[in-house]
Design a protein around this motif. Structure first.
Motif, PDB file in Angstrom:
ATOM      1  N   TYR A 116       4.200   0.748   2.185  1.00 31.88           N
ATOM      2  CA  TYR A 116       4.422   0.729   0.736  1.00 31.88           C
ATOM      3  C   TYR A 116       4.932  -0.640   0.292  1.00 31.88           C
ATOM      4  O   TYR A 116       4.497  -1.187  -0.727  1.00 31.88           O
ATOM      5  N   GLU A 117       5.875  -1.169   1.037  1.00 32.44           N
ATOM      6  CA  GLU A 117       6.456  -2.459   0.682  1.00 32.44           C
ATOM      7  C   GLU A 117       5.417  -3.576   0.751  1.00 32.44           C
ATOM      8  O   GLU A 117       5.396  -4.470  -0.110  1.00 32.44           O
ATOM      9  N   ASP A 153       4.847  10.543  -6.193  1.00 31.40           N
ATOM     10  CA  ASP A 153       5.892  11.161  -5.375  1.00 31.40           C
ATOM     11  C   ASP A 153       6.048  12.624  -5.775  1.00 31.40           C
ATOM     12  O   ASP A 153       5.696  13.019  -6.885  1.00 31.40           O
ATOM     13  N   LEU A 169      10.959   8.697  -0.300  1.00 34.19           N
ATOM     14  CA  LEU A 169      11.542   7.477   0.253  1.00 34.19           C
ATOM     15  C   LEU A 169      12.001   6.579  -0.889  1.00 34.19           C
ATOM     16  O   LEU A 169      11.751   6.851  -2.068  1.00 34.19           O
ATOM     17  N   GLU A 170      12.693   5.521  -0.552  1.00 29.95           N
ATOM     18  CA  GLU A 170      13.125   4.554  -1.557  1.00 29.95           C
ATOM     19  C   GLU A 170      11.965   3.594  -1.805  1.00 29.95           C
ATOM     20  O   GLU A 170      11.642   2.757  -0.966  1.00 29.95           O
ATOM     21  N   TYR A 171      11.364   3.730  -2.956  1.00 32.80           N
ATOM     22  CA  TYR A 171      10.141   2.986  -3.248  1.00 32.80           C
ATOM     23  C   TYR A 171      10.434   1.529  -3.603  1.00 32.80           C
ATOM     24  O   TYR A 171      11.470   1.221  -4.200  1.00 32.80           O
ATOM     25  N   LYS A 200       7.271   3.574   4.952  1.00 28.34           N
ATOM     26  CA  LYS A 200       7.862   2.737   3.903  1.00 28.34           C
ATOM     27  C   LYS A 200       7.387   1.296   4.001  1.00 28.34           C
ATOM     28  O   LYS A 200       7.153   0.636   2.979  1.00 28.34           O
TER      29      LYS A 200
END
Length: 337
Positions: free
Chosen positions: A88-89, A101, A106-108, A85
């Motif tokens: 990505y951030e 996805d 995950l929480e994008y 993650k």
């Protein structure tokens, strides 16, 4: 606009990510952008990257060094099951980003999330500011060969069947399915696709005869033509299932990876395909035979074909690319889901 596509694929994990990223690559080119793909993988990935601008590089492990190259791109696409993650951030903070996805992994962070799977609208994606979701079969990215397709004529008799287990067949399913069909459905003509990553190629070649034909190194156009020549396909439950749906070729699916389970179950639920089971299931071949018997019925194949074509029209990659280019060029806001 320069577009960086970050993904992964190898003989160990398969080439599904590369295939759908290729779809977006081709769509970006059509809209005048300049895409470049970086793949975390091994040399076997080169078999599905022909004709593209790419590099084989572990961009995840070497992120600190690779991060600097993002300055050369205006837009980033990420398709990964392995990247954390935090990575990505970091990307989203640096560049406008499209995330691909499959199962709400995950929480994008801010950007656009694409899940073109048939079951995607049912997933509990979190509402989040500055995040857009593109969900469902209308957005599934398919290779250029499947953007425009002839109408499939559903034949009365089931005479030809296709077997395809992706680019690597890591579970060694192809020879098992061939042997099962030769024993239980001897009248069928069987077409078998062998991918560039197949370690069981020699074993499969020994099974050739008048009824079993093997095809290798197929282009997307070749694959489309082969699909259109059969009445039913036995396939793994990944990206190929959407190409089959696009053409309206009824399918019997075998899940050979955990990320295919929702896909297989989703297609079974809507009625396009039959899900025979997980590759290790003891009842797998019993169900495979049962569903093939069902597809001998012309009306069952006709129904499945119509459902598949109604859910996938092949324009997903074009819709996605058109949307993200407009959004990022015009600086559109990101409404919540």
């Amino acid at each position: 606009m320069h577009v960086l596509i970050l993904t992964e694929g190898s003989s160990q994990i398969g080439f599904g990510h590369i295939t759908r990223c290729t779809s977006l690559y081709q769509a970006f080119e059509l809209f005048g952008a300049e895409p470049f793909m970086v793949v975390k993988g091994d040399k076997s990935a080169r078999t599905v990257l022909e004709g593209l601008s790419y590099e084989i590089l572990d961009w995840q492990k070497g992120w600190k060094a690779f991060r600097e190259s993002l300055k050369d791109f205006e837009l980033v696409v990420v398709d990964s099951y392995l990247a954390p993650k935090e990575l990505y951030e970091d990307i989203a903070n640096l560049k406008p980003t499209l995330f691909i996805d499959d199962y709400n992994r995950l929480e994008y962070p801010k950007g656009v999330v694409l899940n073109g799977s048939v079951y995607a609208p049912e997933l509990a994606y979190p509402r989040k500011k500055e995040l857009i979701y593109l969900l469902g079969g209308k957005y599934i990215p398919l290779r250029r060969a499947f953007w425009s397709c002839p109408t499939l004529r559903i034949r009365k008799r089931l005479r030809r069947l296709l077997i395809t287990f992706g680019g690597d067949d890591a579970r060694n399913m192809t020879p098992k399915v061939i042997s099962f069909l030769r024993k239980n459905f001897p009248s069928l003509e069987i077409f078998v696709v062998v991918g560039g990553g197949f370690k069981n190629r020699e074993e499969i070649l020994t099974l050739r005869d008048q009824k079993v034909k093997v095809f290798e190194r197929l282009s997307a156009e070749d694959m489309k033509a082969l699909m259109l020549s059969v009445e039913v396909c036995i396939s793994a439950g990944g990206q190929t299932s959407y190409e089959l749906a696009r053409l309206g070729v009824p399918a019997i699916l075998v899940a050979v990876a955990e990320n295919q389970l929702l896909n297989c179950e989703g297609w079974h639920k809507v009625g396009f395909a039959r899900y025979a089971g997980w590759w290790e299931d003891k009842e797998l071949f019993e169900r495979l035979g049962k569903y093939l018997q069902e597809f001998i019925n012309y009306q069952e194949r006709l129904r499945a074909s119509r459902i598949g074509k109604s859910l996938v029209d092949g324009k997903g990659a074009l819709r996605v690319v058109k949307f993200v280019l407009m959004a990022f060029r015009k600086g559109l806001s990101y409404p919540s889901l």
